[in-house]
Every structure is written in structure tokens, then in C-alpha cells.
Scaffold this motif. Structure first.
Motif, PDB file in Angstrom:
ATOM      1  N   PRO A 142       0.866  -1.108  -0.057  1.00 42.75           N
ATOM      2  CA  PRO A 142       0.005   0.088  -0.007  1.00 42.75           C
ATOM      3  C   PRO A 142       1.060   1.287   0.186  1.00 42.75           C
ATOM      4  O   PRO A 142       1.917   1.077   0.319  1.00 42.75           O
ATOM      5  CB  PRO A 142      -0.716  -0.029   1.347  1.00 42.75           C
ATOM      6  CG  PRO A 142      -0.265  -1.065   2.169  1.00 42.75           C
ATOM      7  CD  PRO A 142       0.637  -1.973   1.127  1.00 42.75           C
ATOM      8  N   ILE A 143       0.124   2.252  -0.697  1.00 46.66           N
ATOM      9  CA  ILE A 143       1.035   3.686  -0.638  1.00 46.66           C
ATOM     10  C   ILE A 143       0.059   4.340   0.250  1.00 46.66           C
ATOM     11  O   ILE A 143      -1.102   4.648  -0.205  1.00 46.66           O
ATOM     12  CB  ILE A 143       0.958   4.391  -1.918  1.00 46.66           C
ATOM     13  CG1 ILE A 143       1.779   3.351  -2.818  1.00 46.66           C
ATOM     14  CG2 ILE A 143       1.525   5.728  -1.692  1.00 46.66           C
ATOM     15  CD1 ILE A 143       1.560   4.094  -4.334  1.00 46.66           C
ATOM     16  N   SER A 144       0.034   4.691   1.650  1.00 46.82           N
ATOM     17  CA  SER A 144      -0.649   5.275   2.662  1.00 46.82           C
ATOM     18  C   SER A 144      -0.016   6.575   2.843  1.00 46.82           C
ATOM     19  O   SER A 144       0.643   6.768   3.958  1.00 46.82           O
ATOM     20  CB  SER A 144      -0.756   4.608   3.674  1.00 46.82           C
ATOM     21  OG  SER A 144      -1.133   3.187   3.581  1.00 46.82           O
ATOM     22  N   PRO A 145      -0.339   7.745   1.989  1.00 45.25           N
ATOM     23  CA  PRO A 145       0.141   9.057   2.556  1.00 45.25           C
ATOM     24  C   PRO A 145      -0.873   9.470   3.977  1.00 45.25           C
ATOM     25  O   PRO A 145      -1.676   9.081   3.827  1.00 45.25           O
ATOM     26  CB  PRO A 145      -0.240  10.050   1.408  1.00 45.25           C
ATOM     27  CG  PRO A 145      -1.241   9.317   0.614  1.00 45.25           C
ATOM     28  CD  PRO A 145      -1.256   7.877   0.977  1.00 45.25           C
ATOM     29  N   SER A 146      -0.031  10.242   4.493  1.00 46.61           N
ATOM     30  CA  SER A 146      -0.686  11.017   5.677  1.00 46.61           C
ATOM     31  C   SER A 146      -1.190  12.484   5.170  1.00 46.61           C
ATOM     32  O   SER A 146      -0.496  13.103   4.650  1.00 46.61           O
ATOM     33  CB  SER A 146       0.100  10.978   6.895  1.00 46.61           C
ATOM     34  OG  SER A 146       0.449   9.387   7.287  1.00 46.61           O
ATOM     35  N   VAL A 147      -2.007  13.133   6.024  1.00 44.04           N
ATOM     36  CA  VAL A 147      -2.521  14.469   5.886  1.00 44.04           C
ATOM     37  C   VAL A 147      -1.249  15.114   6.404  1.00 44.04           C
ATOM     38  O   VAL A 147      -0.518  15.038   7.384  1.00 44.04           O
ATOM     39  CB  VAL A 147      -3.417  15.004   6.737  1.00 44.04           C
ATOM     40  CG1 VAL A 147      -3.715  16.500   7.128  1.00 44.04           C
ATOM     41  CG2 VAL A 147      -4.767  14.223   6.113  1.00 44.04           C
ATOM     42  N   GLY A 148      -0.719  16.137   5.502  1.00 46.65           N
ATOM     43  CA  GLY A 148       0.556  17.045   5.852  1.00 46.65           C
ATOM     44  C   GLY A 148       1.730  16.572   4.939  1.00 46.65           C
ATOM     45  O   GLY A 148       2.594  17.313   5.058  1.00 46.65           O
TER      46      GLY A 148
END
Length: 176
Positions: free
Chosen positions: A119-125
Motif C-alpha cells: 500500500p501507498i498510505s500518505p498522511s495528511v501533511g
């Protein structure tokens, strides 16, 4: 004055035979060189074919399941959405069902990981990366910089080093 043909006794047979042998030898050398050239080209073609087949086999092993993996991603999304939409009240009333959905999602994730899907799980920010993220919208959000992720709609996925699906995100357009 017309030139006369030499008399048979004036012809040196040994010189004629040497001339014929030299001509045949030269023809044989030319044929040998041509055959050697054709052989070397055939050998190079065979080696290139072997390398191409080996590369194709490796790619098929690594990326052959990409269509199936891509087709399974909506299943992952739907299971994740089902879990995210369950309220605390629903979780207490249907604990066994929620646990079953969680186990199913975990097993699907394990199978995908086993086959090289990560998975590619970006975070807010996080900073927006066009190689891994797809901007679904832009909005000015106070306290953020332009290009920062402000919302993650769906997780993206990589198959080994290839993008299966970009993470779908919202991006800040705030300047300054």
C-alpha cells in the motif's frame, strides 16, 4: 596481327593447375568467411532471444498478476469503507460481523503483500508526489503550504516497483 592460340605443347599444365587451385582456394575462403559471419549472427540472435525470453519470464513472474491485483483493489476499498463506517454502536451490536470483516481485510492485505503488492498510505501533511498520488481536488486550507496533502480518499498500491493505483488525495492550494 591476330594472336594465335598457343599450341597444346606450349601450355604449362602445372601453372594452369596452380591457377585453378588458387582460384578454388580463394572461393573456399570467401565461402568460409561468409558462413562464419552467418554463424556469428545466428549465435548473436540466439543469445538475444534467450536474454529476451529470460527477461519476459522474470517480468511475467513479477507482474503477471497485476490485472488480478488491480481487480482486487475495489474489494479492499469496500472492506475498508465498511469498517470505517461502522459506528461504536454498530461495533457493539455486530461485534462478530465486524471482526469477520476485519479478518477478511487482514487476510486480503496479507495475500496482496505476499505477491508484492504494497500500500501507498500518505498522511495528511505529507508532500504531494505525482509519482504516487493523484490529486482529486485542490483547496486553500489555512495553516498548510501549497502541495501538502489535506485529505486521503483512497490508499494507493505498488506492485514491486510499478504503480498499480495512485493514492487519491486532496491537496492544499494555499500560497504563502
Amino acid at each position: 596481327m591476330a594472336q594465335e592460340n598457343p599450341a597444346p605443347e606450349d601450355i604449362d599444365l602445372e601453372q594452369v593447375e596452380d591457377f585453378i587451385a588458387a582460384a578454388e582456394l580463394e572461393d573456399l575462403r570467401a565461402e568460409r568467411d561468409e558462413l562464419r559471419d552467418r554463424f556469428m549472427r545466428a549465435l548473436a540472435d540466439a543469445e538475444n532471444s534467450r536474454k529476451r525470453a529470460d527477461r519476459d519470464r522474470r517480468e511475467a513472474e513479477q507482474y503477471g498478476g497485476s490485472k488480478l491485483a488491480r481487480d482486487m483493489l475495489p474489494v479492499y476499498d469496500n472492506l475498508k469503507r465498511a469498517l470505517d463506517s461502522a459506528s461504536d454502536d454498530t461495533r457493539s451490536q455486530a461485534a462478530a460481523l465486524i471482526e469477520g470483516v476485519e479478518l477478511t481485510l487482514r487476510e486480503l492485505t496479507n495475500v496482496l503483500t505476499k505477491h508484492g503488492v504494497k500500500p501507498i498510505s500518505p498522511s495528511v501533511g505529507d508532500q504531494f508526489d505525482p509519482q504516487e498520488h493523484q490529486a482529486m481536488f485542490e483547496a486553500p486550507v489555512p495553516g498548510t503550504k501549497a502541495g501538502q496533502i489535506i485529505q486521503v480518499m483512497t490508499v494507493g498500491f505498488m506492485l514491486h516497483d510499478r504503480l498499480l493505483r495512485p493514492a487519491q488525495v486532496g491537496v492544499s492550494s494555499t500560497t504563502g
